[in-house]
Design a protein around this motif. Structure first.
Motif, short mmCIF file in Angstrom:
data_model
loop_
_atom_site.label_atom_id
_atom_site.label_comp_id
_atom_site.label_asym_id
_atom_site.label_seq_id
_atom_site.Cartn_x
_atom_site.Cartn_y
_atom_site.Cartn_z
N UNK A 105 8.24 0.63 4.70
CA UNK A 105 9.58 0.59 5.29
C UNK A 105 9.63 1.40 6.59
N UNK A 106 8.85 2.46 6.67
CA UNK A 106 8.84 3.27 7.89
C UNK A 106 8.29 2.47 9.06
N UNK A 107 7.34 1.60 8.78
CA UNK A 107 6.81 0.71 9.82
C UNK A 107 7.88 -0.30 10.23
N UNK A 108 8.55 -0.88 9.25
CA UNK A 108 9.60 -1.86 9.54
C UNK A 108 10.73 -1.23 10.36
N UNK A 109 11.07 0.02 10.05
CA UNK A 109 12.15 0.69 10.76
C UNK A 109 11.83 0.88 12.24
N UNK A 110 10.54 0.94 12.58
CA UNK A 110 10.14 1.12 13.99
C UNK A 110 10.31 -0.15 14.81
N UNK A 111 10.45 -1.30 14.14
CA UNK A 111 10.58 -2.60 14.82
C UNK A 111 9.49 -2.77 15.88
N UNK A 112 8.23 -2.67 15.46
CA UNK A 112 7.13 -2.66 16.42
C UNK A 112 6.74 -4.05 16.93
N UNK A 113 6.18 -4.06 18.13
CA UNK A 113 5.52 -5.26 18.64
C UNK A 113 4.09 -5.33 18.10
N UNK A 114 3.49 -4.16 17.92
CA UNK A 114 2.12 -4.05 17.44
C UNK A 114 2.07 -3.04 16.31
N UNK A 115 1.46 -3.43 15.19
CA UNK A 115 1.21 -2.50 14.09
C UNK A 115 -0.29 -2.23 14.01
N UNK A 116 -0.66 -0.97 14.07
CA UNK A 116 -2.05 -0.56 13.89
C UNK A 116 -2.19 -0.02 12.48
N UNK A 117 -3.06 -0.64 11.69
CA UNK A 117 -3.29 -0.24 10.30
C UNK A 117 -4.68 0.38 10.21
N UNK A 118 -4.75 1.64 9.82
CA UNK A 118 -6.02 2.37 9.90
C UNK A 118 -6.25 3.20 8.64
N UNK A 119 -6.77 2.53 7.62
CA UNK A 119 -7.12 3.20 6.36
C UNK A 119 -8.60 2.95 6.04
N UNK A 120 -9.08 3.59 5.00
CA UNK A 120 -10.45 3.36 4.56
C UNK A 120 -11.21 4.62 4.18
N UNK A 121 -11.01 5.70 4.94
CA UNK A 121 -11.78 6.91 4.66
C UNK A 121 -11.53 7.42 3.24
N UNK A 122 -10.28 7.34 2.78
CA UNK A 122 -9.97 7.79 1.43
C UNK A 122 -10.08 6.67 0.41
N UNK A 123 -10.14 5.44 0.88
CA UNK A 123 -10.20 4.28 -0.02
C UNK A 123 -11.60 4.04 -0.57
N UNK A 124 -12.64 4.37 0.22
CA UNK A 124 -14.00 3.99 -0.16
C UNK A 124 -14.43 4.63 -1.47
N UNK A 125 -13.81 5.76 -1.84
CA UNK A 125 -14.18 6.41 -3.10
C UNK A 125 -13.91 5.50 -4.29
N UNK A 126 -12.96 4.55 -4.14
CA UNK A 126 -12.63 3.63 -5.23
C UNK A 126 -13.63 2.52 -5.41
N UNK A 127 -14.53 2.34 -4.43
CA UNK A 127 -15.56 1.31 -4.49
C UNK A 127 -14.97 -0.07 -4.86
N UNK A 128 -13.84 -0.38 -4.22
CA UNK A 128 -13.17 -1.65 -4.53
C UNK A 128 -12.60 -2.25 -3.25
N UNK A 129 -13.47 -2.80 -2.40
CA UNK A 129 -12.99 -3.37 -1.14
C UNK A 129 -12.04 -4.54 -1.33
N UNK A 130 -12.13 -5.25 -2.44
CA UNK A 130 -11.21 -6.37 -2.69
C UNK A 130 -9.79 -5.87 -2.84
#
Length: 237
Positions: free
Chosen positions: A100-125
């Motif tokens: 919702x915080x992204x939606x509230x910004x009403x952006x033209x471009x959304x940059x999504x940058x995750x992964x460093x903390x996700x890889x521990x789950x070993x579940x890219x799907x």
């Protein structure tokens, strides 16, 4: 401050990001017409600016998000408004919960940058499914919004929490999501090639998973290269 000030001993032969502005026609058009651009960044501690020296230490260099916005303003001449909702320690799941915080910004471009903390789950799907859900949520509300997906830099290979073999898998999971109005900023490829030439501690601010000032500049260069064609970049610098 120029992002091209780094001096190297020889020609770089590793990964080089290429201009992809034609895949973001709305964003590119607004930049070229100097209409102003609204950018929302959602990510983890790297995107929140962790270990950039602006967080309280000399030489007070900005994190990659600020460098990117400032350089786009200099090159294109229009205003770039950046809304950064990144949270330290976050995974893609947390990003989706806070969409919702992204939606509230009403952006033209959304940059999504995750992964460093996700890889521990070993579940890219699961990771890809969650990023896809974030994209769908934005498009359901703001269908003209375009996206830049960022595959993360690498962590210290000696840190067991972030298995090294997972990083390319998570990057490839993002590649599988790409479609109209979406591009990939492949920091995973750049860090892989850099670490064939440099020590990990040349790139990190905390020795574990956060880029230092040099690393933040590299992030900014990857993202900027996708949004600025080579001729315009050379003219500026």
């Amino acid at each position: 401050m120029s992002l091209s000030a780094y001096v190297r001993a020889g020609e770089w032969t590793g990964f080089v990001p290429r201009y992809a502005g034609e895949k973001l026609p709305r964003v590119s058009g607004k930049l070229q017409r100097k209409e102003g651009l609204r950018v929302a960044l959602t990510g983890d501690s790297i995107s929140a600016g962790a270990n950039a020296s602006s967080k309280g230490y000399p030489p007070h260099e900005p994190p990659y998000s600020v460098l990117l916005a400032a350089e786009l303003e200099v090159i294109y001449g229009g205003r770039v408004d950046l809304v950064n909702v990144s949270v330290g320690g976050a995974t893609a799941d947390g990003g989706f919960k806070g969409i919702q915080k992204v939606l509230d910004a009403k952006p033209d471009l959304v940059i999504i940058s995750y992964g460093m903390n996700d890889v521990a789950g070993r579940n890219p799907t699961h990771y890809a499914d969650t990023i896809k859900a974030m994209i769908s949520a934005v498009r359901a509300s703001q269908p003209d919004t375009e996206f830049m997906l960022v595959s993360t830099s690498l962590a210290n290979s000696e840190w067991n929490w972030t298995p090294a073999d997972q990083f390319p898998k998570y990057r490839d999971a993002l590649t599988g999501l790409l479609g109209h109005g979406m591009i990939l900023a492949d920091c995973t490829a750049l860090w892989t090639d850099l670490l064939a030439r440099k020590r990990y501690h040349d790139l990190t601010g905390n020795g574990v998973n956060h880029p230092n000032d040099f690393g933040h500049r590299l992030y900014a260069q990857v993202l900027l290269s996708l949004l600025v064609d080579e001729k315009r970049m050379q003219a500026q610098h």
